[in-house]
Design a protein around this motif. Structure first.
Motif: not given
Length: 153
Positions: A1-23
């Motif tokens: 379903m999702y072969e390729t996932i793009l996760v834009p990151v920055d230095e924020s705490e929110l970005s850490k949560r985003v990475v966890e969701q994406a992974l």
């Protein structure tokens, strides 16, 4: 379903949560993750300056941009390390430009199936007046977008 996932990151705490969701999603669907950082260049303005001042500003800006790109590389390397620990294939990319445009353009060029990014949860007035990268990406991307909200939202 999702072969390729793009996760834009920055230095924020929110970005850490985003990475966890994406992974987590990448693990579930055996996806490749593209860890991206965009060095925002929208703030450059050189009104009423002499040629010498512009040249000096250009040198200083180049140094600052190089440091910002290095910081972006470090951010994407952290994502890559987390992905590697979980056996998830990952690609790293650091771009310079308008973040929303860079994200949507890259997603289209790389045929990304899902973009996972953070939404700060500002008020509608704040988004209208200040602009909102997540909102622009959600409106303009040609693919699925998952917005991860901050705890403050």
């Amino acid at each position: 379903m999702y072969e390729t996932i793009l996760v834009p990151v920055d230095e924020s705490e929110l970005s850490k949560r985003v990475v966890e969701q994406a992974l987590t999603i990448a693990e579930r669907f055996d996806s490749t993750v593209h860890a991206m950082h965009v060095v925002d260049d929208r703030g450059a303005s050189h009104l009423s300056k002499s040629v010498n001042e512009l040249a000096q500003d250009a040198d200083e800006r180049r140094e600052i941009d190089e440091r910002r790109e290095e910081a972006g590389n470090e951010l994407t390397e952290r994502v890559a390390a987390q992905a590697d620990e979980r056996g998830i294939p990952v690609e790293q990319v650091v771009l310079v430009g308008d973040p929303a445009e860079a994200i949507t353009d890259y997603a289209a060029e790389e045929d990304v199936d899902l973009i996972v990014l953070g939404a700060k949860g500002r008020s509608a007035v704040g988004k209208f007046l200040l602009g909102d990268v997540a909102g622009k990406v959600a409106r303009h991307a040609r693919t699925q977008v998952l917005l991860v909200r901050s705890d403050e939202a």
